[in-house]
Write an enzyme that holds these catalytic residues in place. Structure first.
Site, PDB file in Angstrom:
ATOM      1  N   LYS A 144       9.294  -1.071  14.793  1.00  0.00           N
ATOM      2  CA  LYS A 144       9.864  -0.654  13.500  1.00  0.00           C
ATOM      3  C   LYS A 144      10.881   0.451  13.695  1.00  0.00           C
ATOM      4  CE  LYS A 144       5.857  -1.050  10.423  1.00  0.00           C
ATOM      5  NZ  LYS A 144       5.025  -0.259   9.526  1.00  0.00           N
TER       6      LYS A 144
ATOM      7  N   GLU B 123      10.473  -4.639   4.769  1.00  0.00           N
ATOM      8  CA  GLU B 123      10.588  -6.034   4.329  1.00  0.00           C
ATOM      9  C   GLU B 123      10.304  -6.139   2.835  1.00  0.00           C
ATOM     10  OE1 GLU B 123       8.916  -4.929   6.913  1.00  0.00           O
ATOM     11  OE2 GLU B 123       9.081  -6.296   8.637  1.00  0.00           O
TER      12      GLU B 123
ATOM     13  N   HIS C 101      -4.907 -34.262  17.444  1.00  0.00           N
ATOM     14  CA  HIS C 101      -3.814 -35.101  17.934  1.00  0.00           C
ATOM     15  C   HIS C 101      -2.738 -34.255  18.574  1.00  0.00           C
ATOM     16  CE1 HIS C 101      -5.474 -38.690  15.963  1.00  0.00           C
ATOM     17  NE2 HIS C 101      -5.997 -37.774  15.161  1.00  0.00           N
TER      18      HIS C 101
ATOM     19  N   GLU D 247      -4.913  -7.555  15.131  1.00  0.00           N
ATOM     20  CA  GLU D 247      -4.418  -6.221  14.792  1.00  0.00           C
ATOM     21  C   GLU D 247      -5.577  -5.216  14.880  1.00  0.00           C
ATOM     22  OE1 GLU D 247      -0.842  -4.708  12.021  1.00  0.00           O
ATOM     23  OE2 GLU D 247      -2.474  -5.614  10.904  1.00  0.00           O
TER      24      GLU D 247
ATOM     25  N   LYS E  25       0.837  -1.201   0.000  1.00  0.00           N
ATOM     26  CA  LYS E  25       0.000   0.000   0.000  1.00  0.00           C
ATOM     27  C   LYS E  25       0.878   1.259   0.000  1.00  0.00           C
ATOM     28  CE  LYS E  25      -3.654   2.015   2.834  1.00  0.00           C
ATOM     29  NZ  LYS E  25      -4.598   1.779   3.930  1.00  0.00           N
TER      30      LYS E  25
ATOM     31  N   GLY F 135      -4.966  -2.340   5.267  1.00  0.00           N
ATOM     32  CA  GLY F 135      -4.157  -3.474   4.801  1.00  0.00           C
ATOM     33  C   GLY F 135      -4.813  -4.823   5.050  1.00  0.00           C
ATOM     34  N   ARG F 136      -5.272  -5.048   6.274  1.00  0.00           N
ATOM     35  CA  ARG F 136      -5.823  -6.373   6.601  1.00  0.00           C
ATOM     36  C   ARG F 136      -7.230  -6.576   6.051  1.00  0.00           C
ATOM     37  NH1 ARG F 136      -4.800  -3.203  10.768  1.00  0.00           N
ATOM     38  NH2 ARG F 136      -6.454  -2.519  12.183  1.00  0.00           N
TER      39      ARG F 136
END
Ligand code: G6Q
Length: 544
Positions: free
Chosen positions: A507, A214, A387, A356, A208, A270-271
């Site tokens: 950050k 990253e 399990h 978030e 965005k 974003g999410r």
């Protein structure tokens, strides 16, 4: 903004009085008292079936929870979101992911401008591009068709695309290879690309802001990887890189032709962006028609959420049950348990969407809350989880709310597999609710000393979501269900579900530490003694 504190609201106080009795009643009693409970406490929205009967609620609980939603003006807040108001107050932004799936003829205004045509223009551009790539008309720099697509993005620009690719793998074009690179750990990029031919590889840089550390680090490594293989000819970048972003200037600066940029807008968080151009990899994988079916599924749930009364409103009820489980019964976590291998990344996707969004400790007005917010979401596909961690859910000391997700028809019929899978999901919800009493254990001839170990207390709440088949449309409905439930919970808790200031501090500190790790001469360190020592130890051990 002044409003009555949540815990002073009449419905909240009534729920607090009501919970003591509710705690005493076992799901066994609730079911015994009402033989039709399983039919009554369920909803069907367009084929998505939501069974909430195995929650520790009575009709009175639901009535009070709905009253709470009314007192918190959930109706008004929904209208504000759909109406393009700037409900993300700390970032002064509208929150309009619902526009991304609005039909072409709809009108939704942001600052007086109808944004639906912009959304459809981008969808059309994505469609044309996807058709060229899928049909082999889009050629790489050496004239070879694209066979590999690598999405580079992180957080909201990664988790949705990865989840959707896995969830809809059945519908994907198998002659294309898809990879997703997110981590700044170089291993992610190296492993994702080690077997790919650069001349046949297309990178989608999804960001965005187009400034994320990253993503930009990975995008530059991708550029170097490509140019190394294609004799350093920078003209190759235009054929092998496209961008999804809101930041045209940065895209151009990177060397990507803005003709090959797919736009989205600051009113898409974003999410909440996997159905925007951030879903370009999804469209390339499943094709434009399936992508539109996915959007139609989202839209069906949007309309339901916008219009249905709360006692019949699936996202609102899911949200309210979450508030009940968290704030009144003390369940801190929700296990998301999809009984479908294709949904293996769904819990990871939901972790971001939910935590978030609602991991906040101050109200919209900035006052510290005095109640729990933001449930912890986690999970694994069934039956694998059975399990491993189900032990704690069945017999541990904590109350864990569960969301079971299952499909009546498998996309991969294989002998007895699907009936076995379905028997397990149905049995787990039953076992969690009803448990097994000491008398039942004794009746099986269990020696007395072993009885306590084999007792299952039951009374563990769960929802079961059942659909006929995992289609793009059903996936859209499922995601929109959680998106709106998260928002509705945020409204009850009176928090901003659409900002994420909590990711900032780490950050900033990382940027400060980078030069301390890379400086030739040992730097003077001004951190605490633990941080200083870790930096010194890293510098001493890193070699090279
Ligand atoms: C999501 C968050 C966050 C964001 C990533 C990537 O809601 O804002 O996860 O999606 O930090 O950001 P960019 O898309 O700007 O690279």
């Amino acid at each position: 903004m002044t409003s009555t504190p949540l815990t002073s609201r009449p419905a909240w106080q009534a729920l607090q009085n009501h919970v003591a009795a509710a705690r005493e009643r076992h799901l066994r009693e609730l079911f015994a008292a009402d033989p039709r409970r399983g039919e009554r406490l369920a909803l069907d929205v367009d084929g998505l079936y939501f069974d909430y009967a195995k929650n520790r609620v009575t009709d009175e609980t639901i009535r009070l929870l709905v009253q709470l939603a009314d007192e918190c003006d959930l109706r008004g807040r929904i209208a504000a979101m759909f109406g393009g108001e700037r409900i993300n107050t700390t970032e002064n932004r509208a929150v309009l992911h619902v526009v991304l799936r609005a039909p072409r003829e709809a009108t939704i205004l942001v600052d007086g401008v109808n944004v639906v045509p912009q959304v459809h223009a981008v969808l059309d551009k994505m469609t044309a591009f996807a058709e060229r790539v899928r049909g082999g008309a889009w050629k790489g720099h050496t004239g070879r068709a694209i066979r590999n697509i690598v999405n580079i993005g992180i957080g909201g620009s990664d988790l949705g695309p990865v989840m959707a690719f896995e969830a809809l793998r059945h519908y994907t074009n198998r002659s294309l290879t898809f990879r997703f690179v997110s981590n700044v750990d170089g291993t992610d990029f190296v492993e994702a690309t080690h077997d790919l031919a650069p001349a046949e590889t297309l990178f989608i840089v999804s960001s965005k802001t187009f400034t994320t550390l990253e993503t930009m680090t990975n995008a530059h490594s991708a550029r170097n990887w490509l140019l190394r293989a294609l004799s350093g000819d920078v003209k190759a970048v235009a054929k092998h890189f496209v961008a999804v972003s809101t930041n045209a200037a940065k895209v151009a600066e990177f060397g990507i032709d803005t003709e090959n940029m797919f736009e989205f807008w600051d009113w898409v968080g974003g999410r909440y962006s996997m159905d925007s151009a951030i879903g370009l990899s999804t469209m390339l994988a499943i094709g434009p028609e399936n992508f539109r079916e996915l959007l139609a599924g989202f839209h069906a749930m949007d309309e339901h959420f916008r219009t249905a009364p709360f006692e019949k409103n699936m996202p609102a009820l899911m949200a309210l049950l979450g508030v009940w489980n968290t704030n009144f019964l003390g369940a801190e976590t929700v296990a998301v348990l999809p009984y479908d291998q294709y949904l293996k990344r769904f819990p990871a996707y939901l972790q971001q969407l939910t935590m978030e969004s609602n991991g906040k400790r101050v109200t919209l007005a900035g006052a510290e809350v005095d109640y729990a917010t933001g449930q912890i979401y986690w999970g694994e596909p069934g039956t694998n989880g059975q399990h491993s961690f189900y032990q704690l859910i069945h017999q541990g000391t904590r109350l864990v709310a569960c969301d079971f997700i299952a499909f009546a028809q498998t996309l991969n019929p294989l002998g007895p597999h699907h009936d076995l899978l379905m028997a397990n999901v149905i049995a787990q919800a039953e076992a969690l609710a009803f448990g097994k009493t000491a008398d039942e254990v004794r009746a099986e001839g269990t020696p007395e000393w072993l009885v306590p170990h084999r007792v299952f207390p039951g009374n563990r709440p769960s929802n079961t979501i059942l659909a006929e088949r995992l289609t793009p449309s059903v996936l859209g409905k499922l995601i929109a269900l959680y998106e709106h439930a998260v928002f509705a919970q945020g409204v009850i808790w009176n928090i901003d579900s659409f900002d994420q200031w909590g990711v900032e501090l780490g950050k900033v500190l990382a940027q400060r530490i980078v030069p301390e790790l890379t400086a030739k001469e040992a730097p003077v360190l001004g951190h605490d003694s633990s941080t200083n020592r870790l930096i010194e130890r890293y510098r001493a051990a890193k070699g090279g």
